[in-house]
Design a protein around this motif. Structure first.
Motif: not given
Length: 236
Positions: A56, A58-59, A61
């Motif tokens: 992901q 944005s994070s 992760d």
């Protein structure tokens, strides 16, 4: 003797190709799947030869060892790449060992025949790794993927391509050593030097005995004898 340029090129390019092929084989990013319906817009799936990772953006992760729900690893291009890429790595390592023995680092003369054989050995894994990379690229959009998603080439596939091309170039450079073998066999054998066979008195203007030193001193331009101005034993 200096190491030929072709051998230097082969020894530099082939290890670089091996490193790129190793990275492309192990890294799980032969294909990227993004913009998956009903999933976060920044979710990206990275599919390799043995693993599937999701990240992901944005994070940041990142999680690997994802379940293969669509049967991606059962496809023939993926299975062929799983066999040919490790085989190419092993053959490349063996070829580099043979090349190190042929391109002398501790000898006075390189072994052109052994270096040429190493070039053929290194040329083979370059072709073997190029086949699955090309096939995977051709079937990239036909492999199983979520419907409506966007597919893109991963960096591992690009590295595999570059590594394969470098292996082929390095192998071709080393195979040029066969040309030196042909030249050595076709070169005529020179006969032994006549200067060495003629004996110690064959050198130009050399004297064979000490009495020849005084030859010619008794002849003048007018044909009359004249006495040498140099002191002799009899004058002392």
């Amino acid at each position: 003797m200096r190491t030929p340029t072709a051998m230097i090129v082969g020894l530099v390019v082939c290890p670089c190709g091996l490193l790129l092929m190793l990275t492309g084989t192990l890294a799980p990013s032969w294909r990227q799947v993004s913009l998956i319906p009903n999933k976060p817009i920044d979710l990206v799936l990275e599919q390799g030869l043995w693993d599937i990772c999701r990240e992901q953006l944005s994070s940041h992760d990142r999680r690997c060892s994802q379940a293969d729900e669509l049967g991606y690893f059962e496809e023939l291009p993926v299975r062929v790449a799983q066999w040919l890429m490790p085989t190419s790595l092993v053959l490349t390592f063996l070829g580099l060992v043979v090349a190190a023995l042929g391109v002398r680092c501790w000898q006075k003369e390189p072994r052109h025949l052994l270096a040429g054989i190493a070039g053929l050995v290194l040329l083979l894994p370059g072709l073997l790794s190029l086949v699955p990379a090309s096939w995977y690229t051709h079937e990239l959009w036909a492999l199983p993927a979520p419907a409506g998603s966007t597919l893109a080439v991963g960096y591992s596939l690009v590295l595999s391509y570059l590594g394969s091309c470098m292996e082929i170039l390095g192998g071709l450079a080393l195979t040029l050593s066969f040309h030196h073998c042909c030249k050595e066999r076709r070169a005529p054998k020179l006969p032994p030097s006549s200067v060495l066979d003629a004996g110690p008195c064959s050198t130009r203007e050399a004297y064979c005995n000490p009495w020849d030193v005084l030859e010619g001193e008794g002849d003048g331009r007018d044909g009359q004898q004249w006495r040498s101005s140099l002191p002799c034993d009899s004058d002392l």
